[in-house]
Scaffold this active site. Structure first.
Site, PDB file in Angstrom:
ATOM      1  CG  HIS A 307      -2.080   0.920   1.096  1.00 20.40           C
ATOM      2  ND1 HIS A 307      -2.007   2.256   1.328  1.00 20.40           N
ATOM      3  CD2 HIS A 307      -3.341   0.664   0.689  1.00 20.40           C
ATOM      4  CE1 HIS A 307      -3.184   2.805   1.103  1.00 20.40           C
ATOM      5  NE2 HIS A 307      -4.011   1.868   0.705  1.00 20.40           N
ATOM      6  CG  ASP A 364      -8.313  -4.368  -2.943  1.00 18.35           C
ATOM      7  OD1 ASP A 364      -7.534  -3.403  -3.005  1.00 18.35           O
ATOM      8  OD2 ASP A 364      -9.548  -4.257  -3.072  1.00 18.35           O
TER       9      ASP A 364
END
Ligand code: SDX
Length: 429
Positions: A307, A364
């Protein structure tokens, strides 16, 4: 915010730049006057070090894995709230009173239907069309039938536009799913709450009405509220950028859908399941997956991992990791993909490549397993992400639009092309 300054030296000149400190003590160097003072600009191609705005909507501390919507920790909202209440919080800044919640809920019910002529637009798409292509196209198509809510000048007009978008996007998503299956559209049921109605419109067929259990409705509410906002991510920054030209809310949201579609962003939940399926089918094993992810030449990435902001666990991934167990236990089902995901996570978090780069599971990595268990097909995962992110996009669009002195976003560049040269006639090239 306190006012201190930073000093920048370029050559033999020094420039004093104001420092801005946020409510959570984030420090920013305000370079608004940099070019005017020094003739220089800054360069930060993926904006990893550049703040585009001040915002009061969502706070993330990537080092500590903190995520708060309007100051409320995501863990509390995940446990105690539901998607439409969180949508209200993000858009209007406070948790709604009962009266405000009832009004918003009624408006969403009233605006759930699409104009009957819009149905024909679906016929123009091949039934193999990517749902995100249909979603972005249909959002602008919807606005053609409701020109009255486009201006968003008054609070009442904005409220109307919000109800249209939040409610109708859900109907478009369900209709695009039905179209892909060759099943008749199921109209929204005014007696059903937001999430229950979404699943009802998706999974009901004329001979069998689908009624989500409280457990499945809770799981879907959790998925949507965890996706509701995430400060200046790619799609939200796109919505703000498009909105800065004073494009209407529908056009700005449609641009956010397109940005979210990319596999590095909202398309990752679909890519995670496809990656886990590859392992399940024996096309590659976990060790190969890890090896490829570490090999820059492979072009392979461990989807659902890493991320830009989190250098710790994505708090949403932690919540979803547990929710996977809850949903599968309720359904009395196991999912081999969950076992593979867990093994992949364990292997990665023992590997120095991921540990050194602080690459952890993101939102996700587990969300797709829950959506699969609910019966949502993989190609609809990014659409579910888009429905979830609607309140965040809307809140940021409004915040940008209401910022005093807001200007059109127009970044600079450093030119690296040819210096001046003359046109060469065709017969001399
Ligand atoms: C979302 O921004 C948001 O807030 C997004 C989001 C939201 O709610 O809006 O949180 C939703 O988009 C989550 C992310 C979903 N995408 C994926 O899961 C795709 C896989 N992840 C990576 O592509 C990547 O981690 C990103 C895109 C998420 C972040 O990209 P960055 O910040 O540009 O990371 P980077 O490329 O600078 O990586 C730093 C290093 C690099 O290695 P080195 O050059 O230092 O040797 O980490 C490596 C990268 O190669 N790396 C990975 C990796 N992610 C980063 N290596 C293998 N697999 C990965 N997944």
């Amino acid at each position: 915010m306190t006012e201190e300054t930073a000093t920048l030296r370029v050559g033999d000149k020094e420039y004093s730049l104001p420092i801005v400190v946020g409510t959570e003590d984030e420090v920013g160097i305000d370079i608004t006057a940099l070019r005017q003072q020094s003739g220089c600009i800054t360069l930060d191609p993926a904006f990893g070090n550049t703040g585009s705005c001040k915002s009061a909507i969502t706070f993330i501390d990537g080092e500590k894995g903190i995520l708060r919507y309007r100051g409320i920790p995501i863990q509390q909202l995940a446990e105690k709230s539901r998607f439409i209440e969180v949508a209200y919080l993000l858009i209007w800044g406070e948790l709604p009173t009962q009266a405000q919640m009832s009004r918003f809920s009624e408006m969403l019910t009233d605006e759930a239907l699409l104009h009957e002529s819009l149905k024909h637009h679906f016929e123009g798409f091949p039934n193999t069309s990517p749902p995100m292509a249909m979603l972005s196209a249909m959002i602008n198509a919807i606005s053609c039938y409701h020109p009255d809510v486009l201006p968003c000048e008054t609070d009442a007009q904005f409220e109307e536009a919000v109800a249209h978008i939040v409610s109708k996007v859900r109907t478009v998503a369900a209709f695009s799913y039905k179209m892909s299956r060759g099943e008749p559209f199921i109209y929204p049921d005014p007696r059903r709450k937001y999430v229950n109605n979404l699943l009802y419109m998706m999974f009901t067929v004329p001979h069998h009405a689908y009624d989500a259990s409280p457990e499945i409705e809770r799981a879907m509410n959790l998925i949507l509220l965890l996706h509701a906002d995430h400060e200046q991510n790619c799609s939200t920054s796109t919505v703000r950028m498009v909105g800065s030209s004073q494009a209407n809310l529908f056009a700005s949201i449609a641009s956010g859908v397109c940005a979210l579609w990319g596999p590095l962003h909202g398309g990752a939940n679909q890519a995670v399941i496809e990656m886990l399926e590859e392992i399940r089918r024996g096309k590659m094993d976990i060790a190969t997956c890890i090896k490829l992810a570490k090999d820059k030449e492979s072009g392979f990435r461990l989807m659902g991992f890493g991320h830009r902001v989190y250098r710790n666990f994505d708090p949403r991934a932690k919540i979803l990791r547990k929710a996977c167990d809850d949903v599968l236990t309720y359904l009395k089902r196991s999912d081999p993909l969950l076992d593979i995901a867990r093994s992949l996570e364990d292997a990665a978090l023992k590997d120095s490549y991921f540990v050194d780069r602080k690459l952890y599971p993101n939102v996700d990595f587990y969300s797709g397993i829950i959506m699969r268990a609910i019966g949502i097909p993989v190609n609809m995962f990014p659409v579910m992400f888009a429905i979830g992110r609607l309140p965040g996009w809307i809140a940021h669009w409004r915040e940008q639009r209401c910022t005093p002195g807001a200007r059109i976003a127009r970044p600079r560049q450093i030119y690296t092309g040819p210096c001046q040269r003359d046109f060469v006639p065709m017969d001399e090239r």
